[in-house]
Design an enzyme around this catalytic site. Structure first.
Site, PDB file in Angstrom:
ATOM      1  N   LYS A  22      71.965  95.512  73.198  1.00  0.00           N
ATOM      2  CA  LYS A  22      71.078  94.380  72.936  1.00  0.00           C
ATOM      3  C   LYS A  22      70.863  94.186  71.432  1.00  0.00           C
ATOM      4  O   LYS A  22      70.724  93.055  70.952  1.00  0.00           O
ATOM      5  CB  LYS A  22      69.738  94.606  73.640  1.00  0.00           C
ATOM      6  N   GLY A  70      52.986  94.956  81.228  1.00  0.00           N
ATOM      7  CA  GLY A  70      53.219  93.922  80.226  1.00  0.00           C
ATOM      8  C   GLY A  70      53.575  92.613  80.892  1.00  0.00           C
ATOM      9  O   GLY A  70      54.708  92.421  81.334  1.00  0.00           O
ATOM     10  N   GLU A  84      73.326  86.923  67.454  1.00  0.00           N
ATOM     11  CA  GLU A  84      72.432  85.765  67.601  1.00  0.00           C
ATOM     12  C   GLU A  84      71.925  85.291  66.230  1.00  0.00           C
ATOM     13  O   GLU A  84      71.862  84.092  65.962  1.00  0.00           O
ATOM     14  CB  GLU A  84      71.274  86.178  68.498  1.00  0.00           C
TER      15      GLU A  84
END
Length: 310
Positions: A174, A7, A181
């Site tokens: 995360k 990727g 966030e």
């Protein structure tokens, strides 16, 4: 150290470059012919010396599941797979069982840094056994930001990297990071909308910029909002439409499952749903921030998508 990287998009390509700058050998594979070093996963495995470490950096969900499954059939005992995408932590636990049956290690790595990570480094939240994490540690050390120093000039331990726990802990961390966030971007967006809504404020971008020094709300996200306003002071070229990539939903689901009150993050997630119905100035700011830090596509006023170059 030698690493196979699958990727080579906006983040994966920059990560490969940062690792090479750090002296590591990266053999990259991507479906796009112009980016890759080898033409297949079989060729990638063949180009690596055992014990191998292969990092998967493809979209979460079925693309990652299919890639990990294929790798598990190609690798050998003692090799390690790292999933550095935004997979759900429960997928990691399934992958770990599948890999362990073949003697293959599995590490999940939550990665934050967006398109700026090449120069600034990536914050890394990692899950796995101590032995497997140790095999990948030189790569983590090259990817993470330089350690800040304290008043005595000593490096501050732990900054930018954490071995958060067993498999799944990295992506769970995360997930929570991305939920926070969501809420931070929503708060900045709402503040921007109120400033823009009143005649009293004559320099909205200037007010936002003034907050970047000496205030308790200064942050990198705020710096990026300033950058977005420098490029488009009234955010006239962006529709107030913001996608949610999954982590916000998963964070709220985990809050419900664990009876943790999370009204702010939940509200920011629902605001993104509202953005698909109304062209909100708040969501213009959120969309602009996503574009600034991650290169995420935004919808222009003519409905075309606009991306920041990686």
């Amino acid at each position: 150290m030698q690493l196979g990287l699958i990727g080579l998009g906006k983040m994966g390509g920059n990560m490969a470059e940062r690792l090479r700058r750090g002296g590591h050998e990266v053999v990259g594979y991507d479906r796009a012919p112009g980016k890759r070093d080898v033409d297949s996963l079989e060729a990638l495995i063949g180009a690596l010396s055992a014990p191998r470490v292969v990092w998967v950096m493809v979209p979460a969900g079925e693309p990652t599941r299919a890639t990990v499954k294929e790798l598990a059939g190609l690798l050998e005992p003692g090799d390690v797979i790292v999933d550095g995408g935004n997979s759900r932590y429960t997928d990691d636990q399934v992958h770990d069982v599948m890999c362990r049956e073949k003697g293959i290690g599995y590490v999940d790595a939550g990665v934050s840094g967006g398109v700026w990570g090449l120069e600034n480094g990536y914050a890394l939240m990692v899950g796995g056994t101590k032995d497997d994490v140790a095999k990948v540690q030189p790569v983590f050390d090259a990817l993470k930001p330089p350690s800040p120093t304290d008043e005595a000039g000593q490096a501050v331990p732990g900054a930018g990297f954490v071995h958060a726990g067993p498999v799944g802990a990295g992506h769970f961390s995360k997930m929570v990071h991305n939920g926070i966030e969501y809420a931070l971007m929503q708060a900045y967006g709402e503040g921007y909308e109120l400033l823009a809504a009143v005649d009293l404020i004559e320099d909205v971008p200037g007010v936002v910029k003034s907050w970047t020094q000496g205030t308790v709300i200064r942050s990198w996200l705020l710096d990026l909002l300033v950058r977005a306003l420098d490029e488009d002071p009234a955010l006239e070229r962006i529709r107030g439409y913001a996608e949610d990539s999954g982590e916000g939903r998963w964070t709220v689901e985990q809050a419900i499952e664990n009876s943790v009150p999370m009204p702010t993050i939940a509200a920011s997630l629902f605001a993104r749903f509202s953005s698909r119905q109304d062209d909100s100035p708040t969501m213009k700011a959120v969309a602009a921030l996503r574009n600034q830090f991650g290169g995420h596509a935004v919808r222009g006023i003519q409905a075309e998508e606009v991306e920041r170059p990686a």
